[in-house]
Design a protein around this motif. Structure first.
Motif, PDB file in Angstrom:
ATOM      1  N   PHE A  47       0.860  -1.175   0.000  1.00  0.00           N
ATOM      2  CA  PHE A  47       0.000   0.000   0.000  1.00  0.00           C
ATOM      3  C   PHE A  47       0.899   1.228   0.000  1.00  0.00           C
ATOM      4  CE2 PHE A  47      -2.457   3.179   2.501  1.00  0.00           C
ATOM      5  CZ  PHE A  47      -3.528   3.326   1.648  1.00  0.00           C
ATOM      6  N   GLU A  48       0.787   2.063  -1.028  1.00  0.00           N
ATOM      7  CA  GLU A  48       1.619   3.265  -1.149  1.00  0.00           C
ATOM      8  C   GLU A  48       0.777   4.503  -0.888  1.00  0.00           C
ATOM      9  OE1 GLU A  48       4.192   5.868  -4.367  1.00  0.00           O
ATOM     10  OE2 GLU A  48       3.381   3.954  -4.974  1.00  0.00           O
ATOM     11  N   VAL A  49       1.363   5.436  -0.152  1.00  0.00           N
ATOM     12  CA  VAL A  49       0.734   6.728   0.094  1.00  0.00           C
ATOM     13  C   VAL A  49       1.700   7.806  -0.371  1.00  0.00           C
ATOM     14  CG1 VAL A  49      -0.225   8.297   1.814  1.00  0.00           C
ATOM     15  CG2 VAL A  49      -0.513   5.822   2.088  1.00  0.00           C
ATOM     16  N   THR A  50       1.191   8.683  -1.228  1.00  0.00           N
ATOM     17  CA  THR A  50       1.980   9.798  -1.756  1.00  0.00           C
ATOM     18  C   THR A  50       1.239  11.095  -1.452  1.00  0.00           C
ATOM     19  OG1 THR A  50       2.712   8.364  -3.555  1.00  0.00           O
ATOM     20  CG2 THR A  50       3.054  10.716  -3.850  1.00  0.00           C
ATOM     21  N   PRO A  51       1.930  12.115  -0.957  1.00  0.00           N
ATOM     22  CA  PRO A  51       1.244  13.380  -0.676  1.00  0.00           C
ATOM     23  C   PRO A  51       0.823  14.084  -1.964  1.00  0.00           C
ATOM     24  CG  PRO A  51       3.596  13.636  -0.311  1.00  0.00           C
ATOM     25  CD  PRO A  51       3.353  12.178  -0.626  1.00  0.00           C
ATOM     26  N   PRO A  52      -0.084  15.055  -1.864  1.00  0.00           N
ATOM     27  CA  PRO A  52      -0.586  15.753  -3.054  1.00  0.00           C
ATOM     28  C   PRO A  52       0.516  16.401  -3.908  1.00  0.00           C
ATOM     29  CG  PRO A  52      -1.957  16.285  -1.172  1.00  0.00           C
ATOM     30  CD  PRO A  52      -0.787  15.496  -0.658  1.00  0.00           C
ATOM     31  N   ASN A  53       1.614  16.807  -3.292  1.00  0.00           N
ATOM     32  CA  ASN A  53       2.690  17.458  -4.061  1.00  0.00           C
ATOM     33  C   ASN A  53       3.674  16.447  -4.660  1.00  0.00           C
ATOM     34  OD1 ASN A  53       4.240  16.600  -1.907  1.00  0.00           O
ATOM     35  ND2 ASN A  53       4.767  18.649  -1.196  1.00  0.00           N
ATOM     36  N   PHE A  54       3.424  15.162  -4.451  1.00  0.00           N
ATOM     37  CA  PHE A  54       4.253  14.066  -4.987  1.00  0.00           C
ATOM     38  C   PHE A  54       5.691  14.104  -4.488  1.00  0.00           C
ATOM     39  CE2 PHE A  54       0.840  14.646  -8.084  1.00  0.00           C
ATOM     40  CZ  PHE A  54       0.301  13.374  -8.075  1.00  0.00           C
ATOM     41  N   ARG A  55       5.932  14.772  -3.371  1.00  0.00           N
ATOM     42  CA  ARG A  55       7.273  14.822  -2.789  1.00  0.00           C
ATOM     43  C   ARG A  55       7.324  13.837  -1.635  1.00  0.00           C
ATOM     44  NH1 ARG A  55       9.979  20.519  -2.745  1.00  0.00           N
ATOM     45  NH2 ARG A  55      11.435  19.105  -1.750  1.00  0.00           N
ATOM     46  N   GLY A  56       7.892  12.698  -1.886  1.00  0.00           N
ATOM     47  CA  GLY A  56       7.998  11.669  -0.872  1.00  0.00           C
ATOM     48  C   GLY A  56       6.916  10.613  -1.030  1.00  0.00           C
ATOM     49  N   TYR A  57       7.051   9.583  -0.220  1.00  0.00           N
ATOM     50  CA  TYR A  57       6.069   8.495  -0.231  1.00  0.00           C
ATOM     51  C   TYR A  57       6.345   7.584   0.957  1.00  0.00           C
ATOM     52  CZ  TYR A  57       9.894   5.647  -2.026  1.00  0.00           C
ATOM     53  OH  TYR A  57      11.093   5.001  -2.165  1.00  0.00           O
TER      54      TYR A  57
ATOM     55  N   LEU B 130       3.676   0.463   2.789  1.00  0.00           N
ATOM     56  CA  LEU B 130       3.498  -0.589   3.784  1.00  0.00           C
ATOM     57  C   LEU B 130       3.318  -1.902   3.039  1.00  0.00           C
ATOM     58  CD1 LEU B 130       0.915   1.068   6.180  1.00  0.00           C
ATOM     59  CD2 LEU B 130       3.375   0.883   6.516  1.00  0.00           C
ATOM     60  N   GLU B 131       4.094  -2.895   3.391  1.00  0.00           N
ATOM     61  CA  GLU B 131       3.930  -4.230   2.837  1.00  0.00           C
ATOM     62  C   GLU B 131       3.454  -5.146   3.957  1.00  0.00           C
ATOM     63  OE1 GLU B 131       7.702  -5.358   1.228  1.00  0.00           O
ATOM     64  OE2 GLU B 131       7.454  -4.101  -0.541  1.00  0.00           O
ATOM     65  N   GLY B 132       2.594  -6.078   3.613  1.00  0.00           N
ATOM     66  CA  GLY B 132       2.101  -6.984   4.629  1.00  0.00           C
ATOM     67  C   GLY B 132       1.092  -7.957   4.074  1.00  0.00           C
ATOM     68  N   ASP B 133       0.305  -8.496   4.977  1.00  0.00           N
ATOM     69  CA  ASP B 133      -0.708  -9.484   4.607  1.00  0.00           C
ATOM     70  C   ASP B 133      -2.092  -8.868   4.725  1.00  0.00           C
ATOM     71  OD1 ASP B 133       1.172 -11.541   4.211  1.00  0.00           O
ATOM     72  OD2 ASP B 133       1.279 -11.859   6.370  1.00  0.00           O
TER      73      ASP B 133
ATOM     74  N   ARG C 290       6.488  -4.690   6.861  1.00  0.00           N
ATOM     75  CA  ARG C 290       7.629  -3.910   6.390  1.00  0.00           C
ATOM     76  C   ARG C 290       7.122  -2.542   5.951  1.00  0.00           C
ATOM     77  NH1 ARG C 290      10.757  -4.535   0.842  1.00  0.00           N
ATOM     78  NH2 ARG C 290      12.503  -3.181   1.283  1.00  0.00           N
ATOM     79  N   SER C 291       7.917  -1.521   6.215  1.00  0.00           N
ATOM     80  CA  SER C 291       7.590  -0.189   5.724  1.00  0.00           C
ATOM     81  C   SER C 291       8.852   0.496   5.249  1.00  0.00           C
ATOM     82  CB  SER C 291       6.898   0.653   6.799  1.00  0.00           C
ATOM     83  OG  SER C 291       7.797   0.897   7.868  1.00  0.00           O
ATOM     84  N   TYR C 292       8.700   1.351   4.258  1.00  0.00           N
ATOM     85  CA  TYR C 292       9.823   2.133   3.767  1.00  0.00           C
ATOM     86  C   TYR C 292       9.256   3.341   3.042  1.00  0.00           C
ATOM     87  CZ  TYR C 292       8.713  -0.568  -0.441  1.00  0.00           C
ATOM     88  OH  TYR C 292       8.078  -1.162  -1.496  1.00  0.00           O
ATOM     89  N   GLY C 293      10.100   4.293   2.785  1.00  0.00           N
ATOM     90  CA  GLY C 293       9.629   5.481   2.090  1.00  0.00           C
ATOM     91  C   GLY C 293      10.731   6.495   1.922  1.00  0.00           C
ATOM     92  N   PHE C 294      10.321   7.678   1.544  1.00  0.00           N
ATOM     93  CA  PHE C 294      11.238   8.782   1.283  1.00  0.00           C
ATOM     94  C   PHE C 294      10.538  10.077   1.643  1.00  0.00           C
ATOM     95  CE2 PHE C 294      12.443  12.200  -1.668  1.00  0.00           C
ATOM     96  CZ  PHE C 294      13.748  12.360  -1.282  1.00  0.00           C
ATOM     97  N   ALA C 295      11.218  10.888   2.422  1.00  0.00           N
ATOM     98  CA  ALA C 295      10.704  12.219   2.759  1.00  0.00           C
ATOM     99  C   ALA C 295      11.797  13.229   2.462  1.00  0.00           C
ATOM    100  CB  ALA C 295      10.303  12.277   4.220  1.00  0.00           C
ATOM    101  N   PRO C 296      11.538  14.162   1.557  1.00  0.00           N
ATOM    102  CA  PRO C 296      12.581  15.136   1.206  1.00  0.00           C
ATOM    103  C   PRO C 296      12.909  16.078   2.350  1.00  0.00           C
ATOM    104  CG  PRO C 296      10.534  15.643   0.064  1.00  0.00           C
ATOM    105  CD  PRO C 296      10.326  14.391   0.860  1.00  0.00           C
TER     106      PRO C 296
END
Length: 84
Positions: free
Chosen positions: A9-19, A22-25, A78-84
């Motif tokens: 499940f991916e969540v991206t903010p409205p400005n598309f900067r970062g994401y 969440l991976e799971g069952d 598992r979770s991972y992402g990127f925040a500028p």
């Protein structure tokens, strides 16, 4: 998801900067078939947790049956992402 419950499940903010991802069952609930079955109760509980009270619960429950809705729960492993 019933056959293979692994999901992302991916969540991206409205400005598309970062994401965030969440991976799971996935745990899929039953499809609502009656406005007063346990699946409809689960959907009401979820709605209340997110948005509070609905103005017409009978209409909401009828719509959930018509649209064959269900609750999906994600158990993250598992979770991972990127925040500028």
């Amino acid at each position: 998801m019933r056959r293979d419950p692994r999901v992302a499940f991916e969540v991206t903010p409205p400005n598309f900067r970062g994401y965030v991802v969440l991976e799971g069952d996935a745990d899929l609930g039953a499809v609502t078939t009656d406005p007063h079955d346990a699946a409809a109760d689960d959907l009401v509980d979820l709605y209340r947790a997110i948005a509070g009270e609905h103005e017409d619960w009978d209409d909401y429950r009828t719509a959930m049956v018509r649209e064959k809705r269900l609750v999906l729960r994600l158990r993250p492993v598992r979770s991972y992402g990127f925040a500028p």
